[in-house]
Scaffold this active site. Structure first.
Site, PDB file in Angstrom:
ATOM      1  N   ASN A   1      -5.772  -3.184   2.482  1.00 27.77           N
ATOM      2  CA  ASN A   1      -5.710  -4.634   2.596  1.00 27.77           C
ATOM      3  C   ASN A   1      -7.124  -5.161   2.779  1.00 27.77           C
ATOM      4  O   ASN A   1      -7.962  -4.510   3.395  1.00 27.77           O
ATOM      5  CB  ASN A   1      -4.866  -5.052   3.802  1.00 27.77           C
TER       6      ASN A   1
ATOM      7  N   ARG B   1       0.824  -1.214   0.000  1.00 21.72           N
ATOM      8  CA  ARG B   1       0.000   0.000   0.000  1.00 21.72           C
ATOM      9  C   ARG B   1       0.854   1.258   0.000  1.00 21.72           C
ATOM     10  O   ARG B   1       0.552   2.227  -0.701  1.00 21.72           O
ATOM     11  CB  ARG B   1      -0.949   0.003   1.193  1.00 21.72           C
TER      12      ARG B   1
END
Length: 91
Positions: free
Chosen positions: A36, A18
């Site tokens: 996630n 990320r």
């Protein structure tokens, strides 16, 4: 402007995916978010000019060092007019 949702599968959690996506998005000039998911995938939405979004999707197909991407499922989604690329909590 276009917006795409991408679900990235493989070894993509616990490798800085990320954060790498946010850096790539800033470099490519796209907005959106990454998070996630409980199933072990990373979900992203990316918005920008078609060539910028294509560049981000290319980055997602490899990810950061340490990631092992096995697939990226891409769908069209409506524009959201984000002003930055953000990291969200797990979905």
């Amino acid at each position: 402007m276009i917006r795409r949702r991408a679900i990235v599968s493989g070894g993509v959690q616990g490798v800085g995916f990320r954060w790498g996506a946010r850096e790539a998005a800033q470099r490519l000039g796209v907005t959106g978010w990454a998070r996630n998911r409980l199933d072990g995938t990373v979900e992203t939405e990316i918005e920008g000019a078609p060539d910028q979004v294509a560049g981000m999707l290319d980055w997602l197909r490899t990810g950061p060092p340490g990631a092992s991407v096995t697939s990226v499922a891409v769908t069209d989604v409506p524009l959201a007019h984000d002003d930055a690329f953000r990291i969200h909590e797990t979905a």
